[in-house]
Design a protein around this motif. Structure first.
Motif, PDB file in Angstrom:
ATOM      1  N   ILE A   1       0.839  -1.209   0.000  1.00 10.43           N
ATOM      2  CA  ILE A   1       0.000   0.000   0.000  1.00 10.43           C
ATOM      3  C   ILE A   1       0.868   1.250   0.000  1.00 10.43           C
ATOM      4  N   PHE A   2       1.878   1.285   0.890  1.00 11.02           N
ATOM      5  CA  PHE A   2       2.778   2.448   0.940  1.00 11.02           C
ATOM      6  C   PHE A   2       3.550   2.585  -0.373  1.00 11.02           C
TER       7      PHE A   2
ATOM      8  N   ILE B   1       1.278   4.023  -2.994  1.00  9.62           N
ATOM      9  CA  ILE B   1       1.022   5.450  -2.766  1.00  9.62           C
ATOM     10  C   ILE B   1       2.181   6.291  -3.296  1.00  9.62           C
TER      11      ILE B   1
ATOM     12  N   LEU C   1       2.127   6.217  -7.063  1.00 10.01           N
ATOM     13  CA  LEU C   1       0.981   6.991  -7.558  1.00 10.01           C
ATOM     14  C   LEU C   1       1.271   8.490  -7.508  1.00 10.01           C
ATOM     15  N   ILE C   2       1.856   8.952  -6.399  1.00 10.07           N
ATOM     16  CA  ILE C   2       2.217  10.368  -6.291  1.00 10.07           C
ATOM     17  C   ILE C   2       3.220  10.730  -7.388  1.00 10.07           C
TER      18      ILE C   2
ATOM     19  N   THR D   1      10.878   5.556  -3.600  1.00 13.73           N
ATOM     20  CA  THR D   1      10.462   4.182  -3.883  1.00 13.73           C
ATOM     21  C   THR D   1      11.590   3.220  -3.557  1.00 13.73           C
TER      22      THR D   1
END
Length: 237
Positions: free
Chosen positions: A6-7, A10, A13-14, A48
């Motif tokens: 999930i992290f 995110i 996605l950002i 990332t």
């Protein structure tokens, strides 16, 4: 594992959102706002790699982050040449060298990522393909309608290095066992995207009429996807 993903999702996605916003502004003109959004996108692929390294600590992961860091430095030098025209040659060469240093970190990562099962035979076809790529860059200048000028030698060496790193990941994955080295195949995909990006960028830098919106978009999309995919390879260790 679900929280980790999930992290990770995110952060990516950002990065993709900031990339889209950057390209929206960049196709119009290069200004402070577009450069800020580009910086945000670059920070996201570094984050990332750092996040996945914290979750899955290894020598491979650390070397990948080092390579990504060289990439963001290379970006900075190349962008600065548009603001400091009098230092264009120095900054362009600095960009080449920074990205090259990143690829040396990637070579070390590939070897470390397959240790102790790394097969030296992986180097032989990789060197062969790198030599072919270098010759194509050096002798194919007119065929590709490019003019490298004083950057011909460094472009040749960098092109050979880029192809070497990309195919080394593939051959190391094949010769050392695909199932145990899925991360190298993911890296290979990122390497292919990197090659595509640099081929487009060569036209932009050294060709004529190849700085159209489509060239800007395809160059940056393939480049940032390459960096995110390479960073994401840590997830598959």
């Amino acid at each position: 594992m679900e929280i980790t993903f999930i992290f990770y999702a995110i952060i990516v996605l950002i990065g993709l959102i900031s990339l889209c916003a950057f390209l929206f502004l960049r196709v119009k003109k290069t200004d402070v706002k577009s450069l800020m959004l580009k910086a945000v996108t670059s920070v996201m692929f570094i984050l990332t790699g750092v996040f996945l390294t914290i979750v899955n600590t290894s020598l491979y992961a650390g070397l990948i982050v080092a390579g990504l860091t060289c990439g963001i430095l290379g970006d900075i030098w190349l962008d600065m040449k548009f603001m400091y025209r009098q230092d264009e040659k120095f900054l362009t060469n600095a960009g080449f060298i920074s990205f090259a240093c990143g690829h040396f970190f990637y070579i070390a990562a590939i070897i470390a990522g397959t240790a102790p099962s790394f097969k030296v035979i992986s180097l032989l076809p990789s060197i062969g393909i790198a030599l072919i790529a270098g010759c194509a860059v050096y002798f194919g200048e007119k065929l590709m309608k490019l003019n490298y000028g004083s950057y011909k030698i460094i472009s040749t060496l960098y092109g050979a290095l880029l192809f070497f790193v990309t195919v080394l990941a593939l051959f190391a994955c094949i010769f050392s066992g695909f199932s145990a080295n899925t991360h190298l195949f993911v890296f290979f995909i990122g390497g292919v995207l990197f090659v595509i990006s640099d081929l487009i960028l060569s036209g932009t830098y050294f060709g004529e009429g190849k700085n159209r919106p489509v060239d800007i978009i395809t160059n940056h999309v393939s480049y940032y996807l390459a960096q995110f995919v390479i960073a994401s390879s840590i997830l598959f260790m």
